[in-house]
Design a protein around this motif. Structure first.
Motif, short mmCIF file in Angstrom:
data_model
loop_
_atom_site.label_atom_id
_atom_site.label_comp_id
_atom_site.label_asym_id
_atom_site.label_seq_id
_atom_site.Cartn_x
_atom_site.Cartn_y
_atom_site.Cartn_z
N THR A 117 -10.90 -14.09 -34.62
CA THR A 117 -9.84 -13.14 -34.97
C THR A 117 -9.11 -13.57 -36.24
O THR A 117 -9.23 -12.93 -37.28
N ARG A 130 8.63 -21.30 -35.79
CA ARG A 130 8.52 -20.26 -34.76
C ARG A 130 9.67 -20.34 -33.77
O ARG A 130 10.04 -21.43 -33.32
N ASN A 147 9.05 -17.90 -27.90
CA ASN A 147 7.81 -17.15 -28.06
C ASN A 147 6.62 -18.02 -27.62
O ASN A 147 6.22 -18.94 -28.33
N HIS A 169 -6.20 -21.96 -25.60
CA HIS A 169 -7.62 -21.71 -25.88
C HIS A 169 -8.49 -22.69 -25.12
O HIS A 169 -8.21 -23.90 -25.11
N SER A 171 -6.20 -11.31 -31.11
CA SER A 171 -6.76 -10.87 -29.84
C SER A 171 -5.84 -9.85 -29.16
O SER A 171 -4.63 -9.82 -29.40
N GLY A 185 6.59 -12.31 -28.49
CA GLY A 185 6.31 -12.32 -29.92
C GLY A 185 6.40 -10.96 -30.58
O GLY A 185 6.58 -10.86 -31.80
O1 TXA Z 1 -6.25 -13.93 -31.85
C1 TXA Z 1 -5.31 -14.59 -31.42
O2 TXA Z 1 -4.79 -14.36 -30.31
C2 TXA Z 1 -4.79 -15.74 -32.29
C3 TXA Z 1 -5.91 -16.79 -32.37
C4 TXA Z 1 -5.47 -18.03 -33.11
O3 TXA Z 1 -6.37 -17.11 -31.10
N1 TXA Z 1 -3.59 -16.29 -31.73
C5 TXA Z 1 -2.41 -15.63 -31.74
O4 TXA Z 1 -1.34 -16.29 -31.20
O5 TXA Z 1 -2.28 -14.52 -32.23
P1 TXA Z 1 0.19 -15.93 -31.46
O6 TXA Z 1 0.96 -17.04 -30.89
O7 TXA Z 1 0.38 -15.65 -32.90
O8 TXA Z 1 0.44 -14.66 -30.58
C6 TXA Z 1 0.52 -14.78 -29.18
C7 TXA Z 1 1.14 -13.53 -28.58
C8 TXA Z 1 2.62 -13.45 -28.85
O9 TXA Z 1 2.99 -12.10 -29.07
C9 TXA Z 1 3.21 -13.98 -27.53
O10 TXA Z 1 4.50 -13.52 -27.31
C10 TXA Z 1 2.22 -13.46 -26.51
O11 TXA Z 1 0.96 -13.57 -27.15
N2 TXA Z 1 2.21 -14.29 -25.30
C11 TXA Z 1 1.77 -15.56 -25.16
N3 TXA Z 1 1.96 -16.00 -23.90
C12 TXA Z 1 2.52 -14.99 -23.21
C13 TXA Z 1 2.97 -14.82 -21.85
N4 TXA Z 1 2.87 -15.79 -20.95
N5 TXA Z 1 3.50 -13.63 -21.51
C14 TXA Z 1 3.61 -12.62 -22.42
N6 TXA Z 1 3.20 -12.73 -23.70
C15 TXA Z 1 2.67 -13.89 -24.10
#
Ligand code: TXA
Ligand code: MG
Length: 349
Positions: A36, A59, A63, A68, A183, A231
């Motif tokens: 991604t 960050r 958030n 992975h 993703s 996020g």
């Molecule tokens: O494609 C992707 O998902 C990339 C690649 C590096 O794997 N990663 C990514 O991570 O986009 P990040 O941290 O930029 O976005 C993660 C999103 C955020 O909107 C976060 O709030 C949400 O996923 N998220 C993570 N854990 C969560 C949880 N337990 N409940 C609700 N939302 C969650």
């Protein structure tokens, strides 16, 4: 910076991957490509390591991060249970651009990963370098996108360098990423799964496997409701100049561009190949073809970033249908634009 051939098995890149993996085991941060966007990885079981991700990106601490994995056995260690819907989705889409929110097992992951929630987002990336790196690190790897918080996510190692040079221990450069947007995030802790972030796996694809899927209302009408993925409430993906989404045909877009030019402004435009033939602006970022919006997703973040290299005053973007990968593209563009639209009121709908 390690430059690694994507064809890991048929190259001499192994020593570099093993070195990067050992740095992850020392609780340092390493950026790496996924299918991604580039992720900024760290040991998801260590508070110290995860804290370095938040520091490097700037960050907000509320958030949570995606974890992975490269192996199904890691999943059982991290979560309390795997509901039926989740199991079906895993079978259909892993490895791939789908993050599944599940109930976290207590005491395994750093509390900084889940930002105090009792759930965790997990995905198995479909990228040979990510796979080998996680496998050799023998750890669950927390990895948000490897950009400074608020900037477009990185689709090339160069983007990671622009944002995080000097703030992280290393970058594995595996060339451009594939999908280009992040993703899809789906919450499977509820009876009826909900998409919290549209992304690489489309709503239509999910529904083929588990039937009707809801979309977090906070994504469609962000002013009314608080999005459930923490996020999604932050401004994101924004270049320095303001972005406006233009709903209308090429003539309408050209008129709007000309108006701004008459005011003495330098105008940028995000256009597909088709529109770029018909529209003239001071700086044009060509973003794939309308025939295959996957190509637009692939090019989108580099296009948004490219305007910071030119001194445009304002950026206009064409809009896309809210289906297939178009939903993810529009979600990112709306955030980049702060939901500002210019609509041709005279156009036939
Ligand atoms: O494609 C992707 O998902 C990339 C690649 C590096 O794997 N990663 C990514 O991570 O986009 P990040 O941290 O930029 O976005 C993660 C999103 C955020 O909107 C976060 O709030 C949400 O996923 N998220 C993570 N854990 C969560 C949880 N337990 N409940 C609700 N939302 C969650
Ligand atoms: Mg991100």
């Amino acid at each position: 910076l390690w430059i690694v051939d994507k064809d890991v098995d048929n190259s001499d890149s192994y020593p570099q991957i093993i070195e990067a993996a050992s740095i992850l085991r020392e609780n340092e941060t390493v950026a790496f490509p996924t299918e991604t966007v580039y992720g900024l990885g760290a040991n998801a079981t260590s508070d110290e390591a995860v804290e370095k991700i938040y520091q490097a990106k700037g960050r907000p601490g509320d958030n949570p991060l995606i974890v992975h994995i490269a192996d199904y056995s890691q999943l059982d260690e991290l979560v309390e249970e795997i509901p039926d819907t989740a199991e079906k989705l895993i079978n259909a889409f892993w490895p791939g651009p789908l993050t599944i929110i599940l109930k976290a097992r207590k005491g395994v992951l750093s509390k900084r990963v889940t930002a105090g929630l009792n759930t965790v987002g997990i995905r198995m990336p479909d990228h040979p370098i990510a796979f080998e790196l996680i496998k050799h690190a023998k750890l669950p790897i927390a990895a948000p996108s490897a950009n400074s918080s608020g900037k477009p996510s990185p689709t090339m190692a160069q983007h990671v360098l622009e944002d995080l040079n000097g703030k992280i221990a290393g970058i594995v450069d595996g060339g451009e990423t594939g999908v280009g947007v992040e993703s899809t995030v789906i919450d499977c802790t509820l009876k009826k799964p909900v998409i919290l972030r549209p992304g690489g796996i489309t709503k239509e694809q999910l529904e083929e496997v588990i039937g009707q899927v809801a979309v977090d209302p906070g994504l469609i009408n962000p002013k009314d409701t608080r999005p459930k993925a923490p996020g999604m409430k932050y401004t994101h993906y924004a270049p320095n100049a303001p972005v406006y989404l233009v709903e209308g045909n090429s003539n309408f877009m050209q008129e709007k561009i000309n108006e701004k030019r008459r005011e003495g402004l330098k105008v940028g435009a995000i256009l597909t190949e088709e529109s770029a033939k018909a529209i003239d602006a001071d700086v044009v970022a060509v973003c794939g073809t309308r025939q295959h919006l996957e190509t637009t997703a692939h090019a989108l973040y580099d296009a948004l970033r490219s305007f910071n290299q030119s001194d445009v005053d304002i950026i206009f973007s064409e809009v896309f249908p809210l289906k297939g990968i178009g939903l993810a593209i529009m979600n990112r563009l709306e955030k980049a634009a702060g939901h500002r639209y210019i609509i041709d009121e005279h156009a036939e709908k």
